[in-house]
Scaffold this motif. Sequence first.
Motif, mmCIF file in Angstrom:
data_model
loop_
_atom_site.group_PDB
_atom_site.id
_atom_site.type_symbol
_atom_site.label_atom_id
_atom_site.label_comp_id
_atom_site.label_asym_id
_atom_site.label_seq_id
_atom_site.Cartn_x
_atom_site.Cartn_y
_atom_site.Cartn_z
ATOM 1 N N TYR A 34 37.898 31.665 31.860
ATOM 2 C CA TYR A 34 39.357 31.718 31.816
ATOM 3 C C TYR A 34 39.926 30.941 33.000
ATOM 4 O O TYR A 34 39.368 30.939 34.095
ATOM 5 N N ILE A 89 37.924 32.047 36.278
ATOM 6 C CA ILE A 89 37.266 33.344 36.346
ATOM 7 C C ILE A 89 36.430 33.594 35.093
ATOM 8 O O ILE A 89 36.703 33.039 34.021
ATOM 9 N N ARG A 91 34.526 36.754 32.903
ATOM 10 C CA ARG A 91 34.527 38.193 32.691
ATOM 11 C C ARG A 91 33.196 38.796 33.103
ATOM 12 O O ARG A 91 32.139 38.212 32.860
ATOM 13 N N TYR A 96 35.654 44.295 30.318
ATOM 14 C CA TYR A 96 36.841 43.452 30.335
ATOM 15 C C TYR A 96 37.396 43.406 31.750
ATOM 16 O O TYR A 96 38.595 43.456 31.982
ATOM 17 N N LYS A 97 36.491 43.316 32.703
ATOM 18 C CA LYS A 97 36.838 43.239 34.118
ATOM 19 C C LYS A 97 36.671 41.800 34.581
ATOM 20 O O LYS A 97 35.700 41.136 34.233
ATOM 21 N N TYR A 98 37.633 41.330 35.376
ATOM 22 C CA TYR A 98 37.630 39.955 35.849
ATOM 23 C C TYR A 98 37.693 39.955 37.367
ATOM 24 O O TYR A 98 38.468 40.694 37.959
ATOM 25 N N PHE A 100 38.552 37.709 40.547
ATOM 26 C CA PHE A 100 39.196 36.483 41.019
ATOM 27 C C PHE A 100 38.579 36.065 42.348
ATOM 28 O O PHE A 100 38.340 36.896 43.218
ATOM 29 N N GLY A 101 38.347 34.765 42.498
ATOM 30 C CA GLY A 101 37.982 34.212 43.798
ATOM 31 C C GLY A 101 39.244 33.795 44.530
ATOM 32 O O GLY A 101 40.333 34.321 44.253
#
Lengths: 110, 111
Positions: A34, A89, A91, A96-98, A100-101
């Motif tokens: 994503y 990103i 998953r 359904y956890k993402y 982020f960097g």
Amino acid sequence: DAKTTQPPSMDCAEGRAANLPCNHSTISGNEYVYWYRQIHSQGPQYIIHGLKNNETNEMASLIITEDRKSSTLILPHATLRDTAVYYCIVRVKGTYKYIFGTGTRLKVLA
Amino acid sequence: EAGVAQSPRYKIIEKRQSVAFWCNPISGHATLYWYQQILGQGPKLLIQFQNNGVVDDSQLPKDRFSAERLKGVDSTLKIQPAKLEDSAVYLCASSPLGTQYFGPGTRLLVL
């Protein structure tokens, strides 16, 4: 920890294509990539996502390598309003956890 | 289609005070997320709801943070008592399955 690696910053001339790379070498076979962007003082905005085929929508194109270990987001004709932080990103598998960097801060120059 | 709504947009409090944030997700979205975003960093997931049940709260500092999602729609995030390091933007996102849609966030400053 973030599962993706992105350059911290990039510049692009207005009207030129902006190519934002992302490395996701640990991606699993059924995980989507994503892309979101965050303009200053706003919430992240969805751009595009893909699994293994290249994707295009009205905002951008997403090129995913054949081995799926990296991808490139392409903004074909960057404008000043495209100045933002861009997040790639993946998953977390089975959820359904993402995660982020820190993203890539793109600055479009006039 | 209306987006994710959050309120308030800004809040300034003193340390040790309490604060609550409200989120109204996009209609029909079963999954709701709360993120904390500290200046210069990417959003960090605090809690994830599926309908009105908690799916993941592993990053939520449960000694001071709490969240609920009554009837599987609106959600509130509370901090009690607040610390200086809680100064951040609190983002709410909702999702039907996969793609997340974010609200504008609540900017919290703890003095």
